[in-house]
Scaffold this active site. Structure first.
Site, PDB file in Angstrom:
ATOM      1  N   CYS A   2       0.823  -1.203   0.000  1.00 16.49           N
ATOM      2  CA  CYS A   2       0.000   0.000   0.000  1.00 16.49           C
ATOM      3  C   CYS A   2       0.866   1.266   0.000  1.00 16.49           C
ATOM      4  O   CYS A   2       1.988   1.265   0.491  1.00 16.49           O
ATOM      5  CB  CYS A   2      -0.866   0.027   1.245  1.00 16.49           C
ATOM      6  SG  CYS A   2      -1.733  -1.509   1.531  1.00 16.49           S
ATOM      7  N   ARG A  27       4.257   0.284  -6.176  1.00 21.35           N
ATOM      8  CA  ARG A  27       4.246  -0.576  -4.991  1.00 21.35           C
ATOM      9  C   ARG A  27       3.182  -1.667  -5.105  1.00 21.35           C
ATOM     10  O   ARG A  27       3.215  -2.624  -4.359  1.00 21.35           O
ATOM     11  CB  ARG A  27       3.978   0.259  -3.725  1.00 21.35           C
ATOM     12  CG  ARG A  27       5.108   1.210  -3.402  1.00 21.35           C
ATOM     13  CD  ARG A  27       4.723   2.137  -2.270  1.00 21.35           C
ATOM     14  NE  ARG A  27       4.640   1.430  -1.010  1.00 21.35           N
ATOM     15  CZ  ARG A  27       5.598   1.400  -0.096  1.00 21.35           C
ATOM     16  NH1 ARG A  27       6.734   2.013  -0.328  1.00 21.35           N
ATOM     17  NH2 ARG A  27       5.438   0.748   1.025  1.00 21.35           N
ATOM     18  N   TRP A  74      -3.531  -2.459  -1.163  1.00 22.99           N
ATOM     19  CA  TRP A  74      -3.247  -3.809  -1.657  1.00 22.99           C
ATOM     20  C   TRP A  74      -3.938  -4.738  -0.669  1.00 22.99           C
ATOM     21  O   TRP A  74      -3.537  -4.816   0.496  1.00 22.99           O
ATOM     22  CB  TRP A  74      -1.739  -4.024  -1.692  1.00 22.99           C
ATOM     23  CG  TRP A  74      -1.282  -5.244  -2.392  1.00 22.99           C
ATOM     24  CD1 TRP A  74      -1.154  -5.416  -3.748  1.00 22.99           C
ATOM     25  CD2 TRP A  74      -0.847  -6.473  -1.793  1.00 22.99           C
ATOM     26  NE1 TRP A  74      -0.674  -6.673  -4.022  1.00 22.99           N
ATOM     27  CE2 TRP A  74      -0.479  -7.347  -2.848  1.00 22.99           C
ATOM     28  CE3 TRP A  74      -0.734  -6.933  -0.486  1.00 22.99           C
ATOM     29  CZ2 TRP A  74      -0.009  -8.633  -2.624  1.00 22.99           C
ATOM     30  CZ3 TRP A  74      -0.272  -8.219  -0.263  1.00 22.99           C
ATOM     31  CH2 TRP A  74       0.090  -9.049  -1.331  1.00 22.99           C
ATOM     32  N   ASN A  98      -1.232   1.571   6.485  1.00 23.21           N
ATOM     33  CA  ASN A  98      -0.474   0.447   5.910  1.00 23.21           C
ATOM     34  C   ASN A  98      -0.095  -0.481   7.055  1.00 23.21           C
ATOM     35  O   ASN A  98       0.336  -0.002   8.110  1.00 23.21           O
ATOM     36  CB  ASN A  98       0.826   0.922   5.255  1.00 23.21           C
ATOM     37  CG  ASN A  98       0.586   1.643   3.951  1.00 23.21           C
ATOM     38  OD1 ASN A  98      -0.544   1.705   3.472  1.00 23.21           O
ATOM     39  ND2 ASN A  98       1.644   2.197   3.382  1.00 23.21           N
ATOM     40  N   GLY A  99      -0.197  -1.796   6.822  1.00 25.76           N
ATOM     41  CA  GLY A  99       0.174  -2.742   7.876  1.00 25.76           C
ATOM     42  C   GLY A  99      -1.002  -3.643   8.205  1.00 25.76           C
ATOM     43  O   GLY A  99      -1.984  -3.712   7.451  1.00 25.76           O
ATOM     44  N   GLU A 482      17.196 -16.494 -11.328  1.00 21.58           N
ATOM     45  CA  GLU A 482      16.699 -15.123 -11.524  1.00 21.58           C
ATOM     46  C   GLU A 482      15.971 -14.991 -12.863  1.00 21.58           C
ATOM     47  O   GLU A 482      14.936 -14.330 -12.960  1.00 21.58           O
ATOM     48  CB  GLU A 482      17.883 -14.139 -11.411  1.00 21.58           C
ATOM     49  CG  GLU A 482      17.581 -12.691 -11.688  1.00 21.58           C
ATOM     50  CD  GLU A 482      16.536 -12.063 -10.756  1.00 21.58           C
ATOM     51  OE1 GLU A 482      16.126 -12.692  -9.765  1.00 21.58           O
ATOM     52  OE2 GLU A 482      16.102 -10.944 -11.070  1.00 21.58           O
ATOM     53  N   LYS A 486      12.111 -13.820 -13.175  1.00 21.09           N
ATOM     54  CA  LYS A 486      11.708 -12.666 -14.003  1.00 21.09           C
ATOM     55  C   LYS A 486      10.605 -13.054 -14.962  1.00 21.09           C
ATOM     56  O   LYS A 486       9.604 -12.367 -15.095  1.00 21.09           O
ATOM     57  CB  LYS A 486      12.880 -12.165 -14.832  1.00 21.09           C
ATOM     58  CG  LYS A 486      13.809 -11.119 -14.474  1.00 21.09           C
ATOM     59  CD  LYS A 486      13.548  -9.932 -13.681  1.00 21.09           C
ATOM     60  CE  LYS A 486      12.945 -10.150 -12.332  1.00 21.09           C
ATOM     61  NZ  LYS A 486      13.740  -9.827 -11.208  1.00 21.09           N
ATOM     62  N   GLU A 489       7.191 -13.873 -13.164  1.00 23.19           N
ATOM     63  CA  GLU A 489       6.465 -12.801 -12.479  1.00 23.19           C
ATOM     64  C   GLU A 489       5.847 -11.792 -13.430  1.00 23.19           C
ATOM     65  O   GLU A 489       4.811 -11.214 -13.116  1.00 23.19           O
ATOM     66  CB  GLU A 489       7.316 -12.107 -11.403  1.00 23.19           C
ATOM     67  CG  GLU A 489       8.453 -11.267 -11.897  1.00 23.19           C
ATOM     68  CD  GLU A 489       9.255 -10.618 -10.770  1.00 23.19           C
ATOM     69  OE1 GLU A 489       8.686 -10.316  -9.718  1.00 23.19           O
ATOM     70  OE2 GLU A 489      10.457 -10.412 -10.966  1.00 23.19           O
ATOM     71  N   HIS A 505      17.932 -35.387 -12.262  1.00 19.09           N
ATOM     72  CA  HIS A 505      17.237 -35.835 -11.048  1.00 19.09           C
ATOM     73  C   HIS A 505      15.755 -35.461 -11.057  1.00 19.09           C
ATOM     74  O   HIS A 505      15.133 -35.411 -10.000  1.00 19.09           O
ATOM     75  CB  HIS A 505      17.937 -35.259  -9.813  1.00 19.09           C
ATOM     76  CG  HIS A 505      19.372 -35.684  -9.722  1.00 19.09           C
ATOM     77  ND1 HIS A 505      19.743 -36.935  -9.298  1.00 19.09           N
ATOM     78  CD2 HIS A 505      20.512 -35.046 -10.067  1.00 19.09           C
ATOM     79  CE1 HIS A 505      21.070 -37.039  -9.361  1.00 19.09           C
ATOM     80  NE2 HIS A 505      21.548 -35.909  -9.824  1.00 19.09           N
ATOM     81  N   LYS A 606       5.676  -4.215  -4.924  1.00  9.57           N
ATOM     82  CA  LYS A 606       7.099  -3.887  -5.045  1.00  9.57           C
ATOM     83  C   LYS A 606       7.835  -4.147  -3.739  1.00  9.57           C
ATOM     84  O   LYS A 606       8.923  -4.689  -3.739  1.00  9.57           O
ATOM     85  CB  LYS A 606       7.269  -2.427  -5.464  1.00  9.57           C
ATOM     86  CG  LYS A 606       8.718  -1.968  -5.604  1.00  9.57           C
ATOM     87  CD  LYS A 606       9.409  -2.697  -6.721  1.00  9.57           C
ATOM     88  CE  LYS A 606      10.866  -2.332  -6.867  1.00  9.57           C
ATOM     89  NZ  LYS A 606      11.587  -3.304  -7.707  1.00  9.57           N
TER      90      LYS A 606
HETATM   91  C1  AGP Z   1      11.802  -9.543  -7.918  1.00  9.86           C
HETATM   92  O1  AGP Z   1      11.605  -9.113  -9.197  1.00  9.86           O
HETATM   93  C2  AGP Z   1      10.766  -9.174  -6.932  1.00  9.86           C
HETATM   94  N1  AGP Z   1      10.369  -7.833  -6.985  1.00  9.86           N
HETATM   95  C3  AGP Z   1      11.012  -9.706  -5.533  1.00  9.86           C
HETATM   96  O2  AGP Z   1      11.429 -11.036  -5.600  1.00  9.86           O
HETATM   97  C4  AGP Z   1      11.995  -8.886  -4.635  1.00  9.86           C
HETATM   98  O3  AGP Z   1      13.314  -9.070  -5.063  1.00  9.86           O
HETATM   99  C5  AGP Z   1      11.811  -9.343  -3.185  1.00  9.86           C
HETATM  100  O4  AGP Z   1      10.485  -9.058  -2.794  1.00  9.86           O
HETATM  101  C6  AGP Z   1      12.776  -8.667  -2.248  1.00  9.86           C
HETATM  102  O5  AGP Z   1      12.632  -7.291  -2.243  1.00  9.86           O
HETATM  103  P1  AGP Z   1      13.748  -6.356  -1.623  1.00  9.86           P
HETATM  104  O6  AGP Z   1      14.983  -6.523  -2.440  1.00  9.86           O
HETATM  105  O7  AGP Z   1      13.167  -4.965  -1.710  1.00  9.86           O
HETATM  106  O8  AGP Z   1      13.955  -6.799  -0.211  1.00  9.86           O
END
Ligand code: AGP
Length: 611
Positions: A2, A27, A74, A98-99, A482, A486, A489, A505, A606
């Site tokens: 949020c 975010r 969110w 937020n929270g 990674e 990518k 997501e 395996h 984010k």
């Molecule tokens: C990756 O593309 C994501 N946005 C996610 O995995 C991110 O790296 C993870 O949430 C950690 O975030 P941070 O680096 O802000 O701690």
């Protein structure tokens, strides 16, 4: 997650609030709203879905007033809907939060027994009712906010306004980010710096327990007990342009393309070439401590965890210290054997990821020295770690992390060199060689970005695949992980990353002519190269489609692959950084061709500030 904005000054609040929320769109959110006070009249406008829905409503009838609060939500408690969107209002009190309020059910029941009627399914609405309850007992807004937060169990960044006190905004925080922006005749509140950049660079990051009373003429900061506190002002160097698209279709694309600059900024001022050493501002470990160090913990989530896996290679190779890379969400809930002679490195783009923050606190409470490798100055991790190494990537807006990853790798490489020099495992001359290669990385990144047209062709060919496998060995294993993260997501294609040696395996059962397998195959370390070539042959023998990332001039690997992307030849420790870039571009173009919401993929946020 949020986003929060608040404004008080001489201008109409609503347009400023909506513009601020737009800066926080990255975010992740599913509804939005604003509340504006005009003398003693509160107007609240809320809308489900993207901000343009809220903008549409505000354009039809702009709520008038020069003081207000805004929020992008969110969903956690209650589905995305207009009723569940913030601000939540009860009898002239309006709040954004937020929270999570863990004891909201008990609090709601107690309030209902006193006649309160709730209008939403959210936990957050409880705050509006608690504040009103105190007002009924004669308390001022700051006092009522203090009483409200004292009753809740959970986390919060809370901002409140009220018809009963129409010139002040009161805000407070606990385990959720909150930053105050100082202007002339106007002041601002936000959950994240990009919302403020258009108006001011003079900010204060609030601490847990701080309560701020914000008027157009100033900010009064106190702690939970009401005692005055003084917090350091920080000047933010980021320009508003750094948080804009600058002609790119998406933030993610802009952020991929600016990695040469981001890496150069991460290296700036840190390479001591003649000494063969690394300088970090704020470094606080003595040579004796580093020599006595018997383990490094790397604690992180998602992409940052992948950079940590590559960092293990770097630190173990150059400094000969055992490194454990842990998912922060696992580390915090076990009983890790941490001692005072260990360093815990929390890696995070945002510096606010709750699991990573909690893991870092856990390591600290068990005696480890804590360091954060972080991109956001003033974030929770930078405030709590014993010392910070900044990645200097600039604001990363796209939910998919790109430049944060490459700059983290640079930070880890520099850390490995520093530790190696302090421990005596690296000579001055060896360190100089590593530093020279690092200094050349921005140029190599520019070269590798030239592969984009070819990567886009490949993306077009494979964009309809339902599954993807990514393979890499040694330092390329994190790159494979990674690459898969990518792709999944942002394109929503099922993708998995594997160490090449694991293929036999299990995953080999998946290989058929419909299965694209991306293999990261640089020539160093040689032992890994020979093995990964074996993996390519195994995939081809079963009819799988191989897309290989190979080094320029590697005719053998090229001849084996269905498609290939050439990257410049580099060393084994630089290669993860370079080889990642075509994978970022591939995911980006596949997602763009499939028409997904690249910068704000579904269900993702984010910065993950809740568990
Ligand atoms: C990756 O593309 C994501 N946005 C996610 O995995 C991110 O790296 C993870 O949430 C950690 O975030 P941070 O680096 O802000 O701690």
């Amino acid at each position: 997650m949020c986003g929060i904005v608040g404004y008080v000054g001489d201008q109409e609040a609503a347009p400023i609030l909506v513009a601020g929320l737009k800066r926080l769109e990255y975010r992740g959110y599913d509804s939005a709203g604003v509340a504006v006070l005009n003398d003693a009249t509160l107007t609240v406008v809320r809308a489900t879905g993207k901000l343009r829905n809220l903008e549409g409503k505000v354009a039809v009838e702009m709520p008038k007033g020069r003081i207000g609060i805004g929020h992008t939500r969110w969903a956690t408690h209650g589905r995305p809907s207009d009723e569940n969107a913030h601000p939540h209002t009860f009898e002239g009190v309006s709040v954004v939060h937020n929270g999570i309020i863990e004891n909201h059910l008990a609090l709601k029941a107690a309030l209902k027994a006193k006649g309160h009627v709730f209008a939403s399914e959210t936990d957050s609405e409880v705050f509006a009712h608690l504040i009103r309850e105190s007002q009924r007992a004669g308390k001022s807004l700051p006092e009522a906010v203090r009483v409200a937060v004292s009753q809740i169990k959970g986390t919060y960044a809370l901002v409140a306004i009220t018809e009963a006190d129409p010139t002040r905004i009161v805000c407070t925080r606990e385990s959720q980010p909150m930053v105050l922006g100082y202007g002339e005749g106007q002041n601002f509140i936000a959950s994240d710096v990009p919302a403020l950049l258009e108006h001011t660079r003079d900010v204060v990051f609030m601490d847990d327990g701080d309560v701020a009373v914000v008027t157009k003429d100033g900010v009064e900061l106190t702690d939970r007990s009401g005692a005055k506190v003084v917090r350091k002002h920080t000047r933010i160097d980021w320009t508003p342009g750094m948080a804009e698209k600058n002609g790119h279709k998406h933030f993610m694309h802009k952020e991929i393309c600016e990695q040469a600059r981001a890496v150069a900024d991460t290296l700036r001022g840190r390479i001591l070439r003649s000494e063969g050493d690394v300088h970090f501002d704020g470094w606080s470990m003595t040579e004796a401590q580093v020599k006595a160090m018997d383990r490094v913990w790397i604690l992180a989530c998602g992409t940052s965890w992948h950079s940590g896996l590559a960092g293990k290679w770097m630190i173990e190779t150059l400094a000969r210290i055992p490194v454990e890379v842990e998912l922060a969400s696992e580390f915090r809930y076990r009983d890790p054997i941490v001692t005072r002679s260990q360093l815990a490195v929390a890696i995070s783009q945002s510096g606010e990821t709750l699991d990573t923050l909690a893991a870092m606190r856990e390591a600290k409470s068990r005696g480890a020295t804590t360091m954060t490798l972080c991109n956001v100055v003033g974030s929770a991790m930078t405030r709590e770690a014993d010392f910070t190494v900044l990645t200097n990537a600039g604001p990363e807006i796209g939910v998919a992390s790109t430049k944060a990853f490459t700059t983290q790798l640079v930070g880890l490489y520099l850390l490995a060199i520093k530790l190696g020099r302090m421990r005596g495992t690296l000579t001055k001359e060896q360190a100089q060689e590593h530093l020279t290669s690092l200094a050349g990385v921005p140029k190599v990144i520019e070269q590798v970005l030239l592969t984009e047209a070819k990567v886009k062709e490949i993306a077009r060919k494979y964009m309809h695949a339902q599954d993807f496998l990514f393979l890499g060995r040694g330092p390329m294993h994190p790159v494979a992980l990674e690459g898969a993260l990518k792709l999944k997501e942002i394109s929503y294609i099922h993708a998995e990353g594997y160490a090449g040696g694991e293929m036999k395996h299990g995953p080999i059962a998946l290989i058929d002519e419909k299965m694209p397998v991306l293999v990261v195959a640089p020539q160093e370390p040689r032992i890994h190269y020979e093995k990964i070539i074996g993996n390519i042959e195994e995939v081809r023998a079963r009819g799988g489609q191989v897309i290989a990332v190979v080094e320029e001039g590697d005719e053998h690997a090229k001849s084996l692959a269905n498609d290939y992307i050439e990257i410049p030849k580099t060393s084994a420790l630089i290669a993860p950084l370079i080889a990642t870039i075509p994978l970022q571009l591939l995911s980006y173009h596949v997602a763009d061709l499939r028409g997904t919401d690249v910068d704000q993929p579904r269900n993702l946020a984010k910065s993950v500030t809740v568990e």
